[in-house]
Design an enzyme around this catalytic site. Structure first.
Site, PDB file in Angstrom:
ATOM      1  N   SER A 132       0.824  -1.207   0.000  1.00 26.40           N
ATOM      2  CA  SER A 132       0.000   0.000   0.000  1.00 26.40           C
ATOM      3  C   SER A 132       0.856   1.255   0.000  1.00 26.40           C
ATOM      4  O   SER A 132       1.934   1.289   0.586  1.00 26.40           O
ATOM      5  CB  SER A 132      -0.908   0.036   1.232  1.00 26.40           C
ATOM      6  OG  SER A 132      -1.654   1.241   1.226  1.00 26.40           O
ATOM      7  N   LYS A 186      -4.667  -6.754   3.400  1.00 27.51           N
ATOM      8  CA  LYS A 186      -4.680  -5.622   2.462  1.00 27.51           C
ATOM      9  C   LYS A 186      -6.112  -5.341   1.982  1.00 27.51           C
ATOM     10  O   LYS A 186      -6.505  -4.179   1.806  1.00 27.51           O
ATOM     11  CB  LYS A 186      -3.759  -5.906   1.267  1.00 27.51           C
ATOM     12  CG  LYS A 186      -3.781  -4.823   0.184  1.00 27.51           C
ATOM     13  CD  LYS A 186      -3.368  -3.469   0.741  1.00 27.51           C
ATOM     14  CE  LYS A 186      -3.115  -2.370  -0.247  1.00 27.51           C
ATOM     15  NZ  LYS A 186      -3.924  -2.174  -1.381  1.00 27.51           N
ATOM     16  N   HIS A 189      -7.700  -3.454   4.699  1.00 29.96           N
ATOM     17  CA  HIS A 189      -7.103  -2.108   4.655  1.00 29.96           C
ATOM     18  C   HIS A 189      -7.861  -1.259   3.631  1.00 29.96           C
ATOM     19  O   HIS A 189      -8.231  -0.112   3.889  1.00 29.96           O
ATOM     20  CB  HIS A 189      -5.618  -2.222   4.273  1.00 29.96           C
ATOM     21  CG  HIS A 189      -4.987  -0.937   3.810  1.00 29.96           C
ATOM     22  ND1 HIS A 189      -5.230  -0.384   2.562  1.00 29.96           N
ATOM     23  CD2 HIS A 189      -4.149  -0.066   4.427  1.00 29.96           C
ATOM     24  CE1 HIS A 189      -4.563   0.751   2.437  1.00 29.96           C
ATOM     25  NE2 HIS A 189      -3.899   0.960   3.555  1.00 29.96           N
ATOM     26  N   ASN A 190      -8.105  -1.832   2.455  1.00 24.64           N
ATOM     27  CA  ASN A 190      -8.790  -1.062   1.411  1.00 24.64           C
ATOM     28  C   ASN A 190     -10.243  -0.777   1.779  1.00 24.64           C
ATOM     29  O   ASN A 190     -10.769   0.291   1.453  1.00 24.64           O
ATOM     30  CB  ASN A 190      -8.716  -1.803   0.079  1.00 24.64           C
ATOM     31  CG  ASN A 190      -7.364  -1.624  -0.573  1.00 24.64           C
ATOM     32  OD1 ASN A 190      -6.367  -1.370   0.099  1.00 24.64           O
ATOM     33  ND2 ASN A 190      -7.306  -1.750  -1.885  1.00 24.64           N
ATOM     34  N   GLU A 193     -10.068   2.044   3.934  1.00 19.66           N
ATOM     35  CA  GLU A 193      -9.756   3.192   3.051  1.00 19.66           C
ATOM     36  C   GLU A 193     -11.044   3.734   2.409  1.00 19.66           C
ATOM     37  O   GLU A 193     -11.287   4.950   2.397  1.00 19.66           O
ATOM     38  CB  GLU A 193      -8.766   2.696   1.987  1.00 19.66           C
ATOM     39  CG  GLU A 193      -8.452   3.630   0.849  1.00 19.66           C
ATOM     40  CD  GLU A 193      -7.556   2.925  -0.198  1.00 19.66           C
ATOM     41  OE1 GLU A 193      -6.471   2.428   0.159  1.00 19.66           O
ATOM     42  OE2 GLU A 193      -7.950   2.867  -1.384  1.00 19.66           O
ATOM     43  N   ARG A 448     -40.095 -14.516  12.953  1.00 19.46           N
ATOM     44  CA  ARG A 448     -39.598 -15.713  12.253  1.00 19.46           C
ATOM     45  C   ARG A 448     -40.323 -16.962  12.752  1.00 19.46           C
ATOM     46  O   ARG A 448     -40.672 -17.852  11.987  1.00 19.46           O
ATOM     47  CB  ARG A 448     -38.081 -15.873  12.468  1.00 19.46           C
ATOM     48  CG  ARG A 448     -37.254 -14.794  11.776  1.00 19.46           C
ATOM     49  CD  ARG A 448     -35.766 -14.937  12.087  1.00 19.46           C
ATOM     50  NE  ARG A 448     -35.174 -16.110  11.465  1.00 19.46           N
ATOM     51  CZ  ARG A 448     -34.680 -17.150  12.105  1.00 19.46           C
ATOM     52  NH1 ARG A 448     -34.698 -17.164  13.442  1.00 19.46           N
ATOM     53  NH2 ARG A 448     -34.183 -18.172  11.467  1.00 19.46           N
TER      54      ARG A 448
HETATM   55  C1  6PG Z   1      -3.203   1.380  -1.623  1.00 21.75           C
HETATM   56  C2  6PG Z   1      -4.477   1.513  -2.389  1.00 21.75           C
HETATM   57  C3  6PG Z   1      -4.330   0.898  -3.746  1.00 21.75           C
HETATM   58  C4  6PG Z   1      -5.362   1.397  -4.722  1.00 21.75           C
HETATM   59  C5  6PG Z   1      -6.756   1.046  -4.354  1.00 21.75           C
HETATM   60  C6  6PG Z   1      -7.747   1.868  -5.141  1.00 21.75           C
HETATM   61  O1  6PG Z   1      -3.288   0.873  -0.521  1.00 21.75           O
HETATM   62  O2  6PG Z   1      -2.165   1.800  -2.122  1.00 21.75           O
HETATM   63  O3  6PG Z   1      -5.510   0.889  -1.702  1.00 21.75           O
HETATM   64  O4  6PG Z   1      -4.285  -0.477  -3.584  1.00 21.75           O
HETATM   65  O5  6PG Z   1      -5.264   2.765  -4.822  1.00 21.75           O
HETATM   66  O6  6PG Z   1      -6.922  -0.297  -4.655  1.00 21.75           O
HETATM   67  O7  6PG Z   1      -8.921   1.167  -5.086  1.00 21.75           O
HETATM   68  P1  6PG Z   1     -10.204   1.573  -5.894  1.00 21.75           P
HETATM   69  O8  6PG Z   1      -9.779   1.786  -7.333  1.00 21.75           O
HETATM   70  O9  6PG Z   1     -11.112   0.418  -5.714  1.00 21.75           O
HETATM   71  O10 6PG Z   1     -10.673   2.847  -5.265  1.00 21.75           O
END
Ligand code: 6PG
Length: 471
Positions: A132, A186, A189-190, A193, A448
């Protein structure tokens, strides 16, 4: 052409990330050889790498592999998906047992499990590794999240530790666990993000529409926040984004950018997997949905004309800024709490053996979600073993508690002003639900059982019960 010298590290895929990563490796004193089918990328690496140590590049796969010292350490930085399988298939004839392959892309963790198992049978050690930090991070120090066969990590460790970002001298890389542990971390992490980016966007909209903040005001606000507890890469770049002039026209670039956000899938995978694990990550879910809503530009514009918007609620700019600071901090923490909870459950379910203190520690620098709060988060997981969810950490109770009135007030203002803040609202609802001892889900159980005889449990005795409900 055969490259005679033997190189310590090989990198396949000399696109933006690959080129920057291999330059970083060479600059740190490791001899490195790049491979790409595209001769222009090969030439440009040779030019850029001149004077940076021992670095080479080739378009000949056989000579690439033969030029690497054994066991070979080859990293792939190619787009996730079928290309990774194609590259691996092309390499297999050239590799020998004991060689190490690192996939540094955003591969789906299940693909990594499949590849790792296949390659293990051939004696090849495969590491699904999150990297990242974008291009700048790859060049000057990314956060690196490797997972794979533990016994071979020592071969990669010196290189990864040298090239990784440093936080107070600590390299932001650590072996995380077997199989797809690295790719999984990761992916989450995203997801985090995505949540943090959506939250930042919501704060931008409420400050601009309710508070009348200009781009230059916004740049100042985010810059001030970046000096406090909100200090983070995303807050820092947001301040800079609001200062950027439009290179193709008058005014600021931010105002000329279309409000449709693309996505490559890692946020969606985080949400999908959280559903599979049964762990709530609603801030991340809504962030993914908001990218989908953003794509419906034509419908949004059509609908905007059908429904008049309320007048913004009058608020003092300084008060609004203060409420937003507290709400953003609160919601960032909720997002980390959700993602880390998902990692905790995934670790149990998939046998990753993750140490969440280590995960938070290697996110403190280099990566997109780096933030000063991660130091506290890593300490919380270190000092409170068995902690599943940050909301249960004593370290965060006072800070979270103090923000709650502001979050409620800000959301009241946003709702009354017709400004959508779904990720902020989801963060608060998540918090409210997570901190409610008795939720109304007893009614769902009753429903239910009423319509489907699905049974329910009672609060006062063990067992499963079914009732013939009176009409
Ligand atoms: C990182 C980012 C990288 C990328 C994303 C963008 O940690 O450097 O996360 O991996 O910029 O995958 O993701 P999207 O295109 O789905 O926004």
């Amino acid at each position: 052409m055969q490259i005679k010298d033997s190189f310590e590290f090989g990198l396949i895929g000399l696109g933006v990330m690959g080129r920057n990563f291999i330059l970083n490796v060479a600059e740190n004193g490791f001899s490195a050889l790049g491979y790409d089918l595209d001769p222009r990328k090969v030439e440009s690496l040779k030019k850029e790498g001149a004077g940076l140590g021992k670095i080479g590049a080739t378009s000949n796969l056989k000579s690439f592999v033969e030029s690497l010292s054994r066991p070979r350490k080859i990293m792939l930085l190619v787009p996730a998906g079928g290309i990774v399988d194609d590259v691996i298939a092309g390499l297999l004839a050239e590799l020998k047992p004991g060689d190490i392959l690192v996939d540094g892309g955003n591969s789906h963790f299940e693909d990594t499990n499949r590849r790792e198992a296949q390659l293990r049978k051939l004696g090849i050690h495969f590491f699904g590794t999150g990297v990242s930090g974008g291009a700048a991070g790859a060049r000057s120090g990314p956060s690196i999240m490797p997972g794979g066969p533990a016994g071979s990590y020592d071969q990669l460790k010196p290189i990864f530790e040298a090239v990784a970002a440093k936080y107070n001298g600590d390299p932001c890389v650590s072996y995380l666990g077997p199989k797809s542990a690295g790719n999984f971390v990761k992916m989450v992490h995203n997801g985090i993000e995505y949540g943090m980016m959506q939250l930042t966007g919501e704060i931008y909209q409420v400050l601009a529409q309710v508070g009348g903040f200009s781009n230059s005001d916004l740049s100042g606000v985010f810059d001030r926040w970046n000096r406090g507890r909100l200090q983070s890469f995303l807050v820092e770049i947001t301040s800079k984004i609001f200062r950027q002039k439009d290179p193709l026209g008058d005014g600021q670039l931010i105002d000329a950018i279309l409000d449709r956000a693309k996505q490559k899938g890692t946020g969606k995978w985080t949400s999908q997997n959280a559903m599979d694990l049964g762990i709530p990550v609603p801030t991340i879910d809504i962030a993914v949905s908001m990218r989908a809503i953003s794509a419906l530009k034509a419908q949004r514009e059509q609908a905007e004309n059908l429904y008049p918007r309320p007048e913004p609620v009058p608020v003092e700019a300084a008060d609004l800024e203060n409420l937003c600071e507290q709400a953003l901090y609160f919601a960032f923490i909720q997002t980390y709490a959700q993602g880390l909870h998902q990692l905790c459950e995934a670790s149990r379910e998939y046998g990753y053996g993750l140490d969440l203190a280590v995960v938070a520690r290697i996110w403190r620098a280099g990566c997109i979600i780096r933030a000063s709060a991660l130091e506290d988060i890593s300490q919380a997981f270190e000092l409170e073993p068995g902690l599943d969810n940050l909301l249960l950490s004593k370290r965060f109770t006072a800070g979270i508690r103090s923000c709650i009135p502001a979050v409620r007030k800000l959301l009241g203002i946003a709702i009354s002003s017709g400004v959508p803040m779904p990720a902020t609202a989801s963060s608060l609802s998540y918090f409210d639900a997570f901190t409610t001892g008795r939720l109304p889900l007893n009614l769902i159980q009753a429903q239910r059982d009423y319509f489907g005889s699905h049974t329910y449990q009672r609060t006062d005795r063990e067992g499963s019960f079914h009732t013939e409900w009176a009409e």
